[in-house]
Design an enzyme around this catalytic site. Structure first.
Site, short mmCIF file in Angstrom:
data_model
loop_
_atom_site.label_atom_id
_atom_site.label_comp_id
_atom_site.label_asym_id
_atom_site.label_seq_id
_atom_site.Cartn_x
_atom_site.Cartn_y
_atom_site.Cartn_z
N LYS A 66 50.78 55.05 -0.50
CA LYS A 66 51.10 56.11 -1.44
C LYS A 66 51.59 55.47 -2.72
O LYS A 66 52.35 54.50 -2.69
CB LYS A 66 52.16 57.05 -0.87
CG LYS A 66 51.62 57.96 0.22
CD LYS A 66 52.66 58.97 0.66
CE LYS A 66 52.10 59.84 1.78
NZ LYS A 66 53.14 60.76 2.30
N GLU A 67 51.13 56.03 -3.84
CA GLU A 67 51.50 55.53 -5.15
C GLU A 67 52.06 56.67 -5.99
O GLU A 67 51.62 57.81 -5.87
CB GLU A 67 50.30 54.92 -5.85
CG GLU A 67 49.75 53.71 -5.15
CD GLU A 67 48.61 53.04 -5.89
OE1 GLU A 67 47.97 53.71 -6.73
OE2 GLU A 67 48.37 51.86 -5.63
N LYS A 79 50.13 53.78 -18.80
CA LYS A 79 50.39 54.48 -17.53
C LYS A 79 50.82 53.43 -16.52
O LYS A 79 50.20 52.37 -16.41
CB LYS A 79 49.12 55.17 -17.06
CG LYS A 79 49.25 55.92 -15.74
CD LYS A 79 47.90 56.57 -15.43
CE LYS A 79 47.89 57.35 -14.17
NZ LYS A 79 46.56 57.93 -13.92
#
Length: 153
Positions: A66-67, A79
């Site tokens: 998960k990021e 970003k």
């Protein structure tokens, strides 16, 4: 142990078009099915705090991670995404950050420079796992993204 890797490429589209892809959830859609099995939106709408679950293709060392989008600077076109679960964190990493920067090329405003950087910190007892961090994932992602930008131009 702290380390960084960076790669740069140029794409023949204006900065605004490159940022519309790289700075959004669209980048995950481009990667899904090509370098990832799938990308699932866990939380958020593409802004800071958004969490994605990435399911990797077999043979890449781990199944999922998960990021979280930790920085989206629309003015400077930067970003940053950090691993928050699974993946490199399961291999002894304290930090795995992916940064994307889009810059205008002063001599050619119809082109953009895309720079991707991986920053990582790994616990000393897992220092050998730093070898798992390579530029290949960045260059592959940039290649697919830039191909998409040129086809939609």
């Amino acid at each position: 142990m702290f380390g960084t890797l960076s790669e740069e490429t140029q794409v023949k589209v204006p900065v605004s078009k490159a940022w519309a892809l790289y700075g959004s959830l669209e980048l995950g859609k481009i990667a899904s099915g090509k370098i990832l099995e799938c990308v699932d939106l866990v939380e958020g709408n593409g802004g800071v705090g958004t969490i994605l679950k990435l399911t990797l293709k077999p043979g890449l060392g781990f199944v999922h991670c998960k990021e979280k989008f930790t920085k989206i600077d629309n003015k400077n076109k930067i970003k940053e995404i950090e691993a928050v679960e699974g993946g490199y964190l399961d291999l002894g990493f304290d930090l795995y950050r992916f940064r994307i920067e889009i810059k205008e090329i002063p001599t050619d405003v119809t082109s953009s420079r895309v720079k991707c950087t991986i920053e990582y910190e790994v616990k000393e007892e897992f220092a050998a796992n730093a070898s798992f961090v390579t530029a290949e994932s960045m260059t592959t992602l940039m290649s697919f993204a830039n191909e998409h930008l040129l086809q939609s131009n």
